[in-house]
Design a protein around this motif. Structure first.
Motif, PDB file in Angstrom:
ATOM      1  N   ASN A  82       0.823  -1.212   0.000  1.00 57.86           N
ATOM      2  CA  ASN A  82       0.000   0.000   0.000  1.00 57.86           C
ATOM      3  C   ASN A  82       0.859   1.263   0.000  1.00 57.86           C
ATOM      4  OD1 ASN A  82      -2.434  -1.373  -0.043  1.00 57.86           O
ATOM      5  ND2 ASN A  82      -2.680  -1.354   2.178  1.00 57.86           N
ATOM      6  N   ILE A  83       1.911   1.251   0.780  1.00 57.80           N
ATOM      7  CA  ILE A  83       2.806   2.417   0.838  1.00 57.80           C
ATOM      8  C   ILE A  83       3.409   2.697  -0.538  1.00 57.80           C
ATOM      9  CG2 ILE A  83       5.016   3.259   1.757  1.00 57.80           C
ATOM     10  CD1 ILE A  83       4.316   1.703   4.355  1.00 57.80           C
ATOM     11  N   LEU A  84       3.808   1.646  -1.227  1.00 49.69           N
ATOM     12  CA  LEU A  84       4.484   1.801  -2.521  1.00 49.69           C
ATOM     13  C   LEU A  84       3.519   1.793  -3.703  1.00 49.69           C
ATOM     14  CD1 LEU A  84       7.612  -0.458  -1.859  1.00 49.69           C
ATOM     15  CD2 LEU A  84       7.349   2.016  -1.512  1.00 49.69           C
ATOM     16  N   LYS A  85       2.235   1.544  -3.415  1.00 47.52           N
ATOM     17  CA  LYS A  85       1.188   1.592  -4.443  1.00 47.52           C
ATOM     18  C   LYS A  85       1.519   0.679  -5.637  1.00 47.52           C
ATOM     19  CE  LYS A  85      -0.029   6.341  -3.155  1.00 47.52           C
ATOM     20  NZ  LYS A  85      -1.061   5.891  -2.207  1.00 47.52           N
ATOM     21  N   VAL A  86       1.765  -0.587  -5.342  1.00 52.40           N
ATOM     22  CA  VAL A  86       2.095  -1.542  -6.396  1.00 52.40           C
ATOM     23  C   VAL A  86       0.861  -2.332  -6.803  1.00 52.40           C
ATOM     24  CG1 VAL A  86       4.473  -1.734  -5.575  1.00 52.40           C
ATOM     25  CG2 VAL A  86       2.762  -3.373  -4.770  1.00 52.40           C
ATOM     26  N   ASP A  87       0.993  -3.084  -7.865  1.00 52.67           N
ATOM     27  CA  ASP A  87      -0.085  -3.920  -8.370  1.00 52.67           C
ATOM     28  C   ASP A  87      -0.548  -4.893  -7.284  1.00 52.67           C
ATOM     29  OD1 ASP A  87      -1.233  -6.377  -9.772  1.00 52.67           O
ATOM     30  OD2 ASP A  87      -0.974  -5.026 -11.473  1.00 52.67           O
ATOM     31  N   ALA A  88      -1.861  -5.072  -7.181  1.00 54.57           N
ATOM     32  CA  ALA A  88      -2.421  -5.953  -6.148  1.00 54.57           C
ATOM     33  C   ALA A  88      -1.994  -7.401  -6.328  1.00 54.57           C
ATOM     34  CB  ALA A  88      -3.941  -5.856  -6.154  1.00 54.57           C
ATOM     35  N   GLY A  89      -1.580  -7.782  -7.520  1.00 49.93           N
ATOM     36  CA  GLY A  89      -1.150  -9.145  -7.780  1.00 49.93           C
ATOM     37  C   GLY A  89       0.310  -9.404  -7.451  1.00 49.93           C
ATOM     38  N   TRP A  90       1.008  -8.383  -6.969  1.00 50.48           N
ATOM     39  CA  TRP A  90       2.403  -8.555  -6.586  1.00 50.48           C
ATOM     40  C   TRP A  90       2.488  -8.913  -5.099  1.00 50.48           C
ATOM     41  CZ3 TRP A  90       5.465  -3.791  -8.868  1.00 50.48           C
ATOM     42  CH2 TRP A  90       5.301  -3.781 -10.247  1.00 50.48           C
TER      43      TRP A  90
END
Length: 220
Positions: free
Chosen positions: A174-182
């Protein structure tokens, strides 16, 4: 020296001196917690990441996704996440062990000049699913192989790496706002070590020594 030929070119022959140096590299790899704040030389990180990308992966899927965390705000969020999880971890021990735990140096987040968040893509298009239908976790294993390759390459150049695992993976995503599939596999601190030791820090702190290979080796 090189000898032999084939479709892929000359076959390398690694000298005994190289083999000894490789053994030394493995012994001196170390999980670094104490970093100098000096930046890495220009181009050093790109070079190490390029070497790490040579690591093997299931189906040649290369599932690793690497986030270079430069933002002070995002780094501060990671530090806060670590501190919360670290205090929660201390609470799982009895009073004596908790006191010993709190004295351990378990991260170099505030000192290391480079932060890398390494994720595994759980459904990469690359590789077309080869080799992972029955063991999908091989994607994560492949990512760890890349991390270890990076670690050895860094150590060979005098650069230290510290793996910070006392983090909430969901919070980091969440902090880094990455893809939910990662899926977070590792958060790495990278920089020049403040001090050099061949023995693990946890061993020096009398937390846990290494055990003989024979205790983990079985035949069937």
């Amino acid at each position: 020296m090189q000898g032999g030929t084939g479709a892929g070119g000359a076959k390398p022959e690694f000298s005994q001196a190289f083999q000894r140096d490789f053994e030394t590299l493995l012994k001196w790899r170390r999980d670094v917690r104490r970093f100098r704040t000096d930046p890495l030389p220009a181009g050093a990180l790109d070079h190490l990441l390029a070497l790490a990308d040579l690591a093997p992966s299931v189906g040649n899927s290369q599932p690793w996704r690497i986030v270079i965390v430069d933002s002070p705000d995002k780094r501060a969020g990671i530090v806060a996440c670590f501190e919360a999880e670290n205090e929660a971890a201390a609470g799982r021990y009895d009073e004596g062990m908790a006191q010993q735990y709190r004295q351990l140096k378990l991260a170099g987040l505030k000192e290391a000049p480079v932060h890398l968040a390494v994720f595994c893509d759980g459904a990469p298009a690359q590789g077309h699913g080869l080799g992972r239908a029955t063991m999908p976790e091989t994607l994560a294993y492949s990512t760890v192989s890349m991390i270890h390759t990076f670690w050895l390459a860094a150590r060979a150049e005098g650069i230290g790496v510290g793996w910070v695992s006392i983090l909430d993976p969901h919070a980091v995503g969440n902090i880094l706002k990455v893809d939910a599939g990662w899926r977070l596999v590792a958060y790495l601190c990278v920089g020049f070590p403040e001090e050099e030791h061949i023995d693990p820090e946890l061993e020096r702190a009398h937390w846990q020594a290494r055990s003989p290979l024979e205790t983990r080796l079985f035949r069937r």
